[in-house]
Design an enzyme around this catalytic site. Structure first.
Site, mmCIF file in Angstrom:
data_model
loop_
_atom_site.group_PDB
_atom_site.id
_atom_site.type_symbol
_atom_site.label_atom_id
_atom_site.label_comp_id
_atom_site.label_asym_id
_atom_site.label_seq_id
_atom_site.Cartn_x
_atom_site.Cartn_y
_atom_site.Cartn_z
ATOM 1 N N ARG A 1 11.490 -6.851 5.909
ATOM 2 C CA ARG A 1 11.506 -5.433 6.268
ATOM 3 C C ARG A 1 11.846 -5.254 7.748
ATOM 4 N NH1 ARG A 1 6.172 -1.993 5.725
ATOM 5 N NH2 ARG A 1 5.754 -3.089 7.660
ATOM 6 N N ARG B 1 -1.623 -9.438 12.864
ATOM 7 C CA ARG B 1 -2.067 -8.452 11.871
ATOM 8 C C ARG B 1 -2.817 -9.154 10.740
ATOM 9 N NH1 ARG B 1 3.609 -5.826 10.734
ATOM 10 N NH2 ARG B 1 2.610 -4.603 9.080
ATOM 11 N N LYS C 1 0.830 -1.222 0.000
ATOM 12 C CA LYS C 1 0.000 0.000 0.000
ATOM 13 C C LYS C 1 0.859 1.264 0.000
ATOM 14 C CE LYS C 1 -2.273 -1.219 3.812
ATOM 15 N NZ LYS C 1 -1.641 -2.531 4.096
ATOM 16 N N ARG D 1 -10.551 0.302 7.537
ATOM 17 C CA ARG D 1 -10.152 -1.065 7.889
ATOM 18 C C ARG D 1 -11.309 -1.859 8.473
ATOM 19 N NH1 ARG D 1 -4.384 0.056 8.245
ATOM 20 N NH2 ARG D 1 -3.280 -1.882 8.582
ATOM 21 N N ARG E 1 10.021 -1.061 13.158
ATOM 22 C CA ARG E 1 8.600 -1.076 13.512
ATOM 23 C C ARG E 1 8.325 -2.168 14.534
ATOM 24 N NH1 ARG E 1 4.525 -0.113 8.448
ATOM 25 N NH2 ARG E 1 3.254 -1.452 9.795
HETATM 26 P P1 AP5 Z 1 4.653 -1.663 2.032
HETATM 27 O O1 AP5 Z 1 4.538 -0.809 0.823
HETATM 28 O O2 AP5 Z 1 5.192 -1.077 3.262
HETATM 29 O O3 AP5 Z 1 3.264 -2.395 2.315
HETATM 30 P P2 AP5 Z 1 2.033 -1.889 3.183
HETATM 31 O O4 AP5 Z 1 0.844 -2.554 2.631
HETATM 32 O O5 AP5 Z 1 2.054 -0.407 3.272
HETATM 33 O O6 AP5 Z 1 2.463 -2.578 4.550
HETATM 34 P P3 AP5 Z 1 2.261 -2.065 6.041
HETATM 35 O O7 AP5 Z 1 3.144 -2.901 6.890
HETATM 36 O O8 AP5 Z 1 2.408 -0.592 6.126
HETATM 37 O O9 AP5 Z 1 0.763 -2.472 6.232
HETATM 38 P P4 AP5 Z 1 -0.126 -2.515 7.492
HETATM 39 O O10 AP5 Z 1 -1.477 -2.388 6.928
HETATM 40 O O11 AP5 Z 1 0.135 -3.679 8.338
HETATM 41 O O12 AP5 Z 1 0.415 -1.271 8.347
HETATM 42 P P5 AP5 Z 1 -0.127 0.184 8.624
HETATM 43 O O13 AP5 Z 1 1.043 1.047 8.814
HETATM 44 O O14 AP5 Z 1 -1.164 0.581 7.649
HETATM 45 O O15 AP5 Z 1 5.510 -2.939 1.600
HETATM 46 C C1 AP5 Z 1 5.894 -3.902 2.561
HETATM 47 C C2 AP5 Z 1 7.312 -4.396 2.261
HETATM 48 O O16 AP5 Z 1 7.302 -5.115 1.027
HETATM 49 C C3 AP5 Z 1 8.332 -3.266 2.093
HETATM 50 O O17 AP5 Z 1 9.557 -3.677 2.605
HETATM 51 C C4 AP5 Z 1 8.412 -3.088 0.575
HETATM 52 O O18 AP5 Z 1 9.649 -2.590 0.150
HETATM 53 C C5 AP5 Z 1 8.168 -4.500 0.083
HETATM 54 N N1 AP5 Z 1 7.476 -4.543 -1.222
HETATM 55 C C6 AP5 Z 1 6.430 -3.771 -1.613
HETATM 56 N N2 AP5 Z 1 6.040 -4.100 -2.862
HETATM 57 C C7 AP5 Z 1 6.877 -5.120 -3.259
HETATM 58 C C8 AP5 Z 1 6.981 -5.884 -4.457
HETATM 59 N N3 AP5 Z 1 6.165 -5.678 -5.489
HETATM 60 N N4 AP5 Z 1 7.909 -6.835 -4.502
HETATM 61 C C9 AP5 Z 1 8.764 -7.063 -3.459
HETATM 62 N N5 AP5 Z 1 8.726 -6.355 -2.295
HETATM 63 C C10 AP5 Z 1 7.782 -5.398 -2.210
HETATM 64 O O19 AP5 Z 1 -0.857 -0.007 10.045
HETATM 65 C C11 AP5 Z 1 -0.106 -0.374 11.179
HETATM 66 C C12 AP5 Z 1 -1.018 -0.512 12.372
HETATM 67 O O20 AP5 Z 1 -1.638 0.749 12.664
HETATM 68 C C13 AP5 Z 1 -2.192 -1.485 12.234
HETATM 69 O O21 AP5 Z 1 -1.814 -2.819 12.492
HETATM 70 C C14 AP5 Z 1 -3.153 -0.934 13.283
HETATM 71 O O22 AP5 Z 1 -2.744 -1.299 14.569
HETATM 72 C C15 AP5 Z 1 -2.971 0.568 13.141
HETATM 73 N N6 AP5 Z 1 -3.889 1.152 12.164
HETATM 74 C C16 AP5 Z 1 -3.561 1.737 10.964
HETATM 75 N N7 AP5 Z 1 -4.663 2.174 10.320
HETATM 76 C C17 AP5 Z 1 -5.713 1.857 11.128
HETATM 77 C C18 AP5 Z 1 -7.122 1.999 10.985
HETATM 78 N N8 AP5 Z 1 -7.677 2.558 9.873
HETATM 79 N N9 AP5 Z 1 -7.915 1.536 11.988
HETATM 80 C C19 AP5 Z 1 -7.385 0.980 13.110
HETATM 81 N N10 AP5 Z 1 -6.069 0.792 13.289
HETATM 82 C C20 AP5 Z 1 -5.228 1.217 12.299
HETATM 83 MG MG MG Z 2 2.100 0.984 4.897
#
Ligand code: AP5
Ligand code: MG
Length: 192
Positions: free
Chosen positions: A129, A146, A14, A90, A135
């Protein structure tokens, strides 16, 4: 004006894809995960509360999250040109809240980019990562939680947005550039 939601499991790309999409369409990027990590970094009491939830892999309560998001929209005038919402909604409740929030601003979600990636590959990406991300949620135990939270609470949104005719299913595997090109084609096709 274009508002997109980028949707998918933890590690589905994402954040990575948002960086490409904002350039293509001149959108403002709101990653709720990044917003929450800034709140944690501020060291406030709210930050400590948020950290204890995120490090366990659970969701911040809807009410708190909706308030945080509304604040992001209102405090960034650039959001008026269009936003990519990364990590929000979410839950179905958050999706309903987003619809209302945008309707009040005379706009809507135009399309939902759904990055589809198998759990095994998600785990592999996040473990990799985790070696240098700093993180607190990039460890195997929290990654598994997760994923559970994603499958139980977040993935029902796929059907919600299919029913609204907004969901664009995107294969989230392959190179970053290939996936970006697929997304841009699908969005152009949808909003043309
Ligand atoms: P990346 O681009 O970072 O993927 P992402 O989907 O953004 O992953 P996140 O870890 O950020 O997702 P998440 O939903 O768990 O975390 P968030 O911060 O939103 O890519 C991941 C890795 O893969 C990177 O190393 C990248 O380089 C690699 N990669 C990408 N594309 C690739 C490809 N094509 N090929 C190879 N490698 C690749 O949320 C964190 C926490 O916050 C949640 O768990 C929750 O506790 C809280 N939270 C956030 N939003 C809410 C909400 N709306 N409601 C309630 N709680 C929330
Ligand atoms: Mg992210």
């Amino acid at each position: 004006m274009l508002n997109l939601v980028i949707f998918g499991g933890p590690g589905s790309g994402k954040g990575t894809q948002s960086e490409h999409i904002v350039k293509e369409y001149s959108l403002f990027h709101i990653s709720t995960g990044d917003v929450l990590r800034r709140i944690i970094a501020s060291g406030s009491q709210l930050g400590q509360q948020v950290e204890s939830i995120i490090s366990k892999g659970n969701l911040i309560p809807d009410e708190m999250m909706v308030e945080i998001l509304a604040n992001e929209l209102d405090s960034n005038p650039a959001t008026a040109n269009g936003v990519i919402f990364d990590g929000f909604p979410r839950t179905i409740n958050q999706a309903k809240a987003l619809k209302e929030m945008l309707a009040k601003r005379d706009t809507k979600v135009h399309a939902v980019v759904g990055l589809e990636v198998d759990d095994e590959l998600l785990i592999e990406r996040l473990i990799k990562r985790g070696q240098d991300s700093g993180r607190s949620d990039d460890n195997l135990e929290t990654i598994k939680q997760r994923l559970d939270v994603y499958h139980n609470q977040t993935s029902p949104l796929r059907d919600y947005y299919i029913a609204e005719g907004k969901y664009l299913a995107i294969d989230g595997t392959g190179t970053i550039e290939q996936i970006s090109a697929t997304i841009i084609n699908a969005v152009n096709e949808k909003v043309k």
